[in-house]
Motif scaffolding. Structure first.
Motif, PDB file in Angstrom:
ATOM      1  N   GLN A 180     -10.061  87.655 -10.283  1.00 44.36           N
ATOM      2  CA  GLN A 180     -10.289  87.973  -9.059  1.00 44.36           C
ATOM      3  C   GLN A 180     -10.889  86.685  -8.772  1.00 44.36           C
ATOM      4  O   GLN A 180     -11.102  87.017  -7.042  1.00 44.36           O
ATOM      5  CB  GLN A 180     -11.867  88.857  -9.416  1.00 44.36           C
ATOM      6  N   ILE A 181     -11.937  85.638  -9.577  1.00 39.85           N
ATOM      7  CA  ILE A 181     -11.593  84.409  -9.083  1.00 39.85           C
ATOM      8  C   ILE A 181     -11.065  83.472  -9.746  1.00 39.85           C
ATOM      9  O   ILE A 181     -10.987  83.523 -10.878  1.00 39.85           O
ATOM     10  CB  ILE A 181     -13.241  84.281  -9.349  1.00 39.85           C
ATOM     11  N   LEU A 212      -4.997  84.646  -6.293  1.00 35.90           N
ATOM     12  CA  LEU A 212      -6.132  85.187  -5.466  1.00 35.90           C
ATOM     13  C   LEU A 212      -5.487  86.403  -4.760  1.00 35.90           C
ATOM     14  O   LEU A 212      -5.295  86.060  -3.735  1.00 35.90           O
ATOM     15  CB  LEU A 212      -6.803  84.552  -5.607  1.00 35.90           C
ATOM     16  N   PRO A 213      -6.424  87.446  -5.064  1.00 34.57           N
ATOM     17  CA  PRO A 213      -6.576  88.841  -3.879  1.00 34.57           C
ATOM     18  C   PRO A 213      -7.168  87.992  -2.711  1.00 34.57           C
ATOM     19  O   PRO A 213      -7.738  87.762  -3.282  1.00 34.57           O
ATOM     20  CB  PRO A 213      -6.649  89.657  -4.515  1.00 34.57           C
ATOM     21  N   ARG A 214      -6.749  88.991  -2.025  1.00 38.70           N
ATOM     22  CA  ARG A 214      -7.507  88.930  -0.252  1.00 38.70           C
ATOM     23  C   ARG A 214      -9.587  89.373  -1.040  1.00 38.70           C
ATOM     24  O   ARG A 214     -10.130  88.851   0.053  1.00 38.70           O
ATOM     25  CB  ARG A 214      -7.101  89.946   0.832  1.00 38.70           C
ATOM     26  N   MET A 230      -6.591  73.031  -1.417  1.00 34.96           N
ATOM     27  CA  MET A 230      -6.087  74.040  -1.701  1.00 34.96           C
ATOM     28  C   MET A 230      -7.012  75.261  -1.358  1.00 34.96           C
ATOM     29  O   MET A 230      -6.127  76.571  -0.794  1.00 34.96           O
ATOM     30  CB  MET A 230      -6.561  74.615  -3.131  1.00 34.96           C
ATOM     31  N   ALA A 231      -8.459  75.111  -0.509  1.00 35.90           N
ATOM     32  CA  ALA A 231      -8.407  76.260   0.481  1.00 35.90           C
ATOM     33  C   ALA A 231      -7.346  77.185   1.585  1.00 35.90           C
ATOM     34  O   ALA A 231      -7.583  78.304   2.046  1.00 35.90           O
ATOM     35  CB  ALA A 231      -9.280  75.476   1.636  1.00 35.90           C
ATOM     36  N   THR A 232      -6.208  76.191   1.726  1.00 36.89           N
ATOM     37  CA  THR A 232      -5.225  77.014   2.618  1.00 36.89           C
ATOM     38  C   THR A 232      -4.382  77.727   1.964  1.00 36.89           C
ATOM     39  O   THR A 232      -3.475  78.251   2.836  1.00 36.89           O
ATOM     40  CB  THR A 232      -4.019  75.823   3.366  1.00 36.89           C
ATOM     41  N   ARG A 233      -4.702  77.460   0.702  1.00 37.80           N
ATOM     42  CA  ARG A 233      -3.607  78.140  -0.038  1.00 37.80           C
ATOM     43  C   ARG A 233      -3.404  79.418  -0.418  1.00 37.80           C
ATOM     44  O   ARG A 233      -2.444  80.210  -1.583  1.00 37.80           O
ATOM     45  CB  ARG A 233      -2.771  77.114  -1.057  1.00 37.80           C
ATOM     46  N   THR A 234      -4.963  79.799  -0.498  1.00 34.13           N
ATOM     47  CA  THR A 234      -5.243  81.016  -0.342  1.00 34.13           C
ATOM     48  C   THR A 234      -5.938  82.210   0.375  1.00 34.13           C
ATOM     49  O   THR A 234      -5.932  81.763   1.284  1.00 34.13           O
ATOM     50  CB  THR A 234      -6.315  81.060  -1.031  1.00 34.13           C
TER      51      THR A 234
END
Ligand SMILES: Nc1ncnc2c1ncn2[C@@H]1O[C@H](COP(=O)(O)OP(=O)(O)OP(=O)(O)O)[C@@H](O)[C@H]1O
Ligand SMILES: [Mg+2]
Length: 512
Positions: A180-181, A212-214, A230-234
């Motif tokens: 979840q985290i 990770l889920p939304r 990596m912020a753009t990959r989740t």
């Protein structure tokens, strides 16, 4: 684990029950791969390793109380027979996680600091509820499911360390226990050889945030560009930690004390608190911030986070373990493992910790660095040779680039006494010069304290004395000949060198 009858285990693993197995017999755990760890109610998973085949221990496991064996071939014991026992173990773990709806899974990855951060974070989650975290560095395809299978209905948190040995590995670990985290610490040069470049390492580590889920949270180190990216990959919400203003969880006013322990103000969107770490090395700030950011996301008050971080001492062994010998020699045992980044971190911590004293180090060539290995090892040698040490022991094979780098740097910067330094025996710095470079025909492996001009104790005012020894024991013998009361020694090498043995011997032995 949540108890399961053998029939259900066979179903989950698509396995077949052997004739001796009772489908109603219930496994209550623990699930183990080492027959010596079997307890009544266990499931023994037979793994065929390079040297040992677990199947040979099937009967032993049953005698010790195991309900059955998860095996890849028939054994003299009740068994669930599957094609691949490691894969079946993973399926079993995945099925258990699916039934544990109350559990929040937190995954931690990065090149350096996973175990240290996991240990800090597990302290924080334990303030909220029952927490499962791997012992030490249990982070691979076996350790991961074995850890997950320790959870039961009381478990609220699983804090898991995810190691990427290659592309796809972390993805598989997150399939077993979906986090979840997801916390990503840094992208360094560990296992560079396997990956072939830092971008590939970033790709592999980013699999954590991709999973990770939304509704989840990606906790990213703002100070590491490849992690920030990596912020753009989740799909998950992203929160940053770091030293800079842009990070929402940050350390302000970091001060490092004379022993190398950092203090700082932990700032969060809902207040600040003072943290005074007992962990050694400034790199611990990064790990503390990562743990703090995840703890904050879980709703812990800043004061509680700061209190736990300040109380933490190393939980997993051989990571910046600092011990005072009775004669005042300080031994820094960071022998658990090493890569170029953790070497730098260890040397900078050691510089602070050993300030004003004669300092020694035992290191070994780094491995698994691929084509860049020799260059990175030469760089390590330059780091160690230029660190102002009185003596440097390089242990084990493939040491040539390290030695060459160390000799070059030591020649360039003869160790200077820090301001106010007094030799322990009152000898003025600048005693007869010692030439660390081995002469032609000199043996590559020195005898302790021998074969060196003057037989003198290494010290300030002389270039670093450098020797090469074959193994951890020989390194300890060398140090025994060198160390005097008040000295400080850093011991750090890759896992395979087992330099914790050097530390053990140095701590057990009396100074000569
Ligand atoms: N944030 C950090 N930056 C650099 N070095 C670190 C950091 N945190 C820990 N280290 C150093 O790296 C080494 C390994 O630390 P740790 O065991 O926490 O890392 P790890 O990522 O779990 O390693 P492994 O991949 O071997 O399991 C130790 O020597 C430690 O002092
Ligand atoms: Mg680890």
């Amino acid at each position: 684990m949540i108890p399961l009858p053998l029939a259900r285990i066979a179903e989950i693993t698509s396995g077949a029950l052997s004739g001796m197995a009772d489908p109603r017999a219930v496994v209550r755990g623990p699930v183990v791969i080492d027959s010596r760890a079997v307890e009544p109610g266990s499931l023994f998973v037979a793994i065929k390793g390079a040297r040992v085949d677990g199947h040979d221990y099937a009967a032993h496991a049953i005698r010790a109380g195991a309900v059955a064996v998860l095996a890849a071939r028939p054994v003299e014991a009740p068994a669930v027979i599957v094609p691949d026992t490691a894969a079946a173990l993973a399926e079993l773990a995945a099925a258990q996680v699916r039934t544990l709806s109350n559990v929040t899974v937190i995954g931690v990855t990065g090149s350096a600091g996973k175990t240290s951060t996991k240990d800090l974070l597990a302290r924080l989650t334990a303030r909220i509820g029952a927490t499962i975290a791997p012992q030490g560095s249990f982070n691979n395809e076996l350790g991961h499911p074995l850890t997950v299978l320790r959870a039961d209905l009381d478990t609220r948190f699983m804090v898991l360390e995810l190691a990427a040995r290659n592309i796809g590995h972390i993805k598989e670990l997150t399939r077993i226990a979906p986090p979840q985290i997801g916390v990503v610490l840094n992208v360094g040069t560990a296992h560079l050889g396997v990956f072939g470049g830092k971008e590939a390492i970033a790709k592999a580590k980013g699999e954590l945030v991709e999973s990770l889920p939304r509704s989840g949270v990606a906790v990213l180190n703002a100070d590491d560009p490849l992690v920030r990216g990596m912020a753009t990959r989740t799909e998950a919400r992203v929160t940053f930690y770091g030293r800079g203003e842009s990070a929402s969880i940050r350390a302000e006013g970091v001060v490092v004390d004379a022993r190398g322990r950092a203090s700082f103000t932990l700032r969060t969107p809902s207040g600040a608190a003072h943290v005074s770490l007992q962990l050694y090395g400034e790199h611990a700030v990064e790990n503390a911030l990562a743990a703090a950011a995840a703890g904050y996301e879980l709703g812990l008050p800043v004061a509680t986070i700061a209190e736990e971080l300040s109380e933490a001492t190393p939980r997993s062994r051989w990571r910046m373990e600092v011990t005072e010998r009775a004669d005042g020699v300080t031994v820094v045992n960071d022998a658990y493992n090493a890569n170029p980044d953790s070497m730098k971190a260890a040397f900078s911590a050691f510089e602070v910790l050993g300030r004003g004293r004669r300092r020694f180090a035992v290191i070994a060539a780094l491995r698994e660095l691929g084509e860049e290995g020799p260059a990175l090892n030469a760089e390590l040698g330059r780091l160690a040779g230029g660190a102002g040490l009185a003596g440097l022991v390089v242990a084990g094979p493939d040491a040539e680039p390290v030695l060459a780098g160390a000799h070059a740097a030591a020649q360039a910067s003869a160790a200077q006494p820090p301001a106010g330094w007094q030799g322990p025996d009152g000898a003025p710095p600048g005693a007869p010069a010692y030439h660390g470079q081995p002469g032609p025909g000199q043996p590559a492996y020195g005898q302790p304290g021998q074969g060196q001009p003057g037989h003198g104790q290494p010290g300030y005012g002389q270039p670093t004395r450098i020797v090469h020894v074959p193994d951890a024991e020989a390194a300890a013998r060398e140090l025994a000949a060198w160390l005097r009361p008040g000295d400080a020694v850093l011991i750090k090498g890759p896992r395979a060198m087992g330099l914790e043995r050097t530390a053990e011997l140095v701590l057990g032995g009396a100074t000569q």
